[in-house]
Enzyme design. Sequence first.
Site, PDB file in Angstrom:
ATOM      1  N   GLY A  38       5.592  64.115  43.764  1.00  0.00           N
ATOM      2  CA  GLY A  38       6.403  64.480  42.600  1.00  0.00           C
ATOM      3  C   GLY A  38       7.173  65.761  42.848  1.00  0.00           C
ATOM      4  N   GLU A  75       6.184  60.274  36.351  1.00  0.00           N
ATOM      5  CA  GLU A  75       4.973  59.703  35.764  1.00  0.00           C
ATOM      6  C   GLU A  75       3.860  59.917  36.778  1.00  0.00           C
ATOM      7  OE1 GLU A  75       4.578  57.589  32.822  1.00  0.00           O
ATOM      8  OE2 GLU A  75       6.527  58.250  32.087  1.00  0.00           O
ATOM      9  N   CYS A  90      -3.640  55.282  36.430  1.00  0.00           N
ATOM     10  CA  CYS A  90      -3.358  56.670  36.057  1.00  0.00           C
ATOM     11  C   CYS A  90      -3.970  57.077  34.724  1.00  0.00           C
ATOM     12  CB  CYS A  90      -1.853  56.905  36.035  1.00  0.00           C
ATOM     13  SG  CYS A  90      -0.986  55.681  35.044  1.00  0.00           S
TER      14      CYS A  90
END
Lengths: 477, 476
Positions: free
Chosen positions: B194, B211, B246
Amino acid sequence: MAVEAEAAARELRATYATGKTKSFEWRSSQLKAIQKIVSLHSDEIVEALRSDLQKPEFESVVHEISGVSASCKLALKELNRWMKPQKVKTSLITFPSSAKIVSEPFGVVLVISAWNFPLLLSLDPVVGAIAAGNAVVLKPSESSPATSSLLAKLVGKYMDASAVRVVEGAVAETAALLEQKWDKILYTGGGKVGRIVLSAAAKHLTPVILELGGKCPVVVDSAVNLKVAARRIIAGKWCANSGQTCISPDYIITTKDFAPQLVNALSAQLDKFFGKEPLRSKELSSIVNIHHFNRLVKLLDDDEVSRKIVRGGERDQSNLKIAPTIISGVSTDSLLMDEEIFGPILPIITVDQIEECVGVINAKEKPLAAYLFTNDKKLEDKFVRNISAGAMIINDTVIHFFEAGLPFGGVGGSGMGAYHGKFSFDAFSHKKALLKRSFAVDISARYPPYTPGKRRFLRAVVQGNLLDILRSLYSCW
Amino acid sequence: MAVCVETAAAELRDVYSSGKTRTCEWRVSQLKAMLKIAIHHEKEIIEALNSDLGKHEHEAFLHEIAAVRSACRMALKQLHRWMKPEKVKTSMTTFPSSAEIVSEPYGVVLVISTWNYPILLSLEPVIAAISAGNAVVLKPSEVAAATSSTMSKLLGQYMDVSAVKVVEGGIQETSALLEQKWDKIFYTGNSKVGRVVLTAAAKHLTPVILELGGKCPAIVDSDINLTVAVRRIISGKWGCNSGQTCVSPDYIITTKDYASQLVDALSSELERFYGKDPVNSKDMSKIINSRHFERLSKLLDEDKVSGKIVIGGQWDKANLKIAPTVILDAPEDSLIMNEEIFGPLLPIITVNNIKDGINLITSKEKPLAAYIFTNDKKLKEEFVQRVSAGGIGVNEVTLHLAEDTLPFGGVGESGMGSYHGKFSFDAFSHKKPVLYRGFNGEISARYPPYSPRKLKFLKAVLSGDIIGIIRALLGW
């Protein structure tokens, strides 16, 4: 200064962790404190803005002080409503359940401001951050030192220093601040530093709002009320900090045929507004510093440009003033069309057909604002549909800034994210999804061991097909 | 592959400039094409998911195929409404005027997907991008190879390849993609990559949705319907890709007094669900690959943890399966309590007072989801008030994802931005305000030469002070 930045971040984090800034009372008290600052110290503010920018009192009051005051007033009025969780509908899949979207602060946020509207672009984001319940560090621009130091003094005096801090300084201080971890950053300024802010934020996964700039075009069609159009263009350009405004008209596009009339109209209105000796007019801001003054003069003195000046071109280095200057028949690859001008120089690009404006504008980065003067609905429609910009106005300039119901922000090269009005509250809030269920109904079709029967039932539920649901309920799994 | 990535991006930009993707017709045609894929190729998709993840048809249908169909159908149903500009009231400041907020596509966007829900997490963002009128490149995860190649084939077959492209590959291809300029990037994965995505995007001032993940905690209070609570926890953990999800509960917090009841309930429900030999149960996904399998076994093998296993602990390396495993009171400094587990291991941490659980959660990074099982209204309120997370579930886990009226996304380390339902359309739209004025209603107070009277008038207008306006107009 690394120590100061780190200490500020650490102390504010400790304050935030106590939960103090989340309460309605705290937010409300801080918003009232900002209101006090701008109402009780307006003279000092006007003085500071005059010292930094030679900004006329009129602009200081209308653009900056009133702007901040209106934001506070709106936030105080709406805060209860904004803070309320928003109920949302739930579906068959989670029945029985209830759901809400809860607005919560991000935590400790950093606001980096700019020099051209040093009060407004500092306090307006701070109003948003506080309304949303965050602790906030404000870094005003060092290029407007009088305002920066006044802000430090007044915020220190009126606001809760354990949660709202001003850190003054320049590149080194900003770099030190950017090393810290923030829960959100709002930066107003140029694209180059915008990239630096984004890269620094990336290390901490910090979300960022960037309010940048760009070349805001104004398209002027023929068959318009030219006097009104000219006044509104002048208001957005030279009555807004001498064109040193992110949403000022940067350049004009009009037809070859219409250009002379437009130039005449602008010239006539400029005479009315600033008189025959605009350099002496108190209504004209000066250029912020010698660096920008030289940058603008260089643009003016370029061979290609200087011979096309149709109005103005005069300058007064000792007072850092440049007269309202119009250059006509500029080519799209001229120096003036390279970068954001950010000054009192207005090039006019001429095209054969006014519709060509779309191609000219779309060849450049998406601007923060785009303006069109026309009575032709077809052209208006084409303009709105085919050009992307932070915002658009038909038949005016810059005034969308004061509409609290409209989000203010850029797209592409002109920025990301938006604020103003409720958008400020939202900009500094995390929207947390909340789903509540009871223990009452439990659908065992969800659970292993998996069987075709369970799958039939779930298919039906997912499709929301009542008949299928009933059918599958009657078969066993 | 740097060459084909650059070419792909350039081609998409040309197509986008033509305006094709902005029309309602194009968007509808693409959404219908996507729906066709999800309906007519269900079997193929289920097989690919089984091949990559050992994912049971039940999960494959419910979590991936059904969700994709649902997203398509919702977008098709709502598109006209979503595309309509939103009228906004204007104030005295700009009177007379009218205004609206126009949703327009960003342009050419990049969706980088992940391996655990490779269909859902690829196609749902693509559906979002398309419904908002963008051209899109999808980079599926190479770790779920069968699904990646199935999607590439099916999208190539059904979608408009001039504006919707799939670029397969690994790190090299992803890096090449990240060198290009995109108008928006949507990344699903972990926080390390990320950061890489954000840094690459910074060079082009590209806005990003991340996300990510995190350690999603679940507090279990006493005085609840324990059987139902435990079933829901099991479903959200082992019933979701063997915990490789997740939003799966990562760890549980309960009181020292209640722990043994909780463990017993988990034990008996786990047996009901997966039988006496859970390692061989076909109802549970396998671990994605041997790298992750090694990672998870290492978490279990750590000295301070291995002695605290109270349920499970068995594994089958050849088939990459680990039994549902529960660990009681792993130390705070153990590996398992310091990284996102992403697997079928569930630590239970005990506290003296259930409220201490909230302090424990707030001392860690903000997770993608946080859960609480309780009937205590006050505790519920305190949890919702104090725990910041992407989303919160009360007496439920993971199900908030199924509600398309709720935004799905993280905060802090668990991500930025969100999607699902209309939030998906909004995620890929630039909201452009347009203010319309005529040439009437000129306020000469705006213009120099300035005067105190003009100033008074404008101040009144800007603060909506009607009496002030009248006074100023009358020269008082």
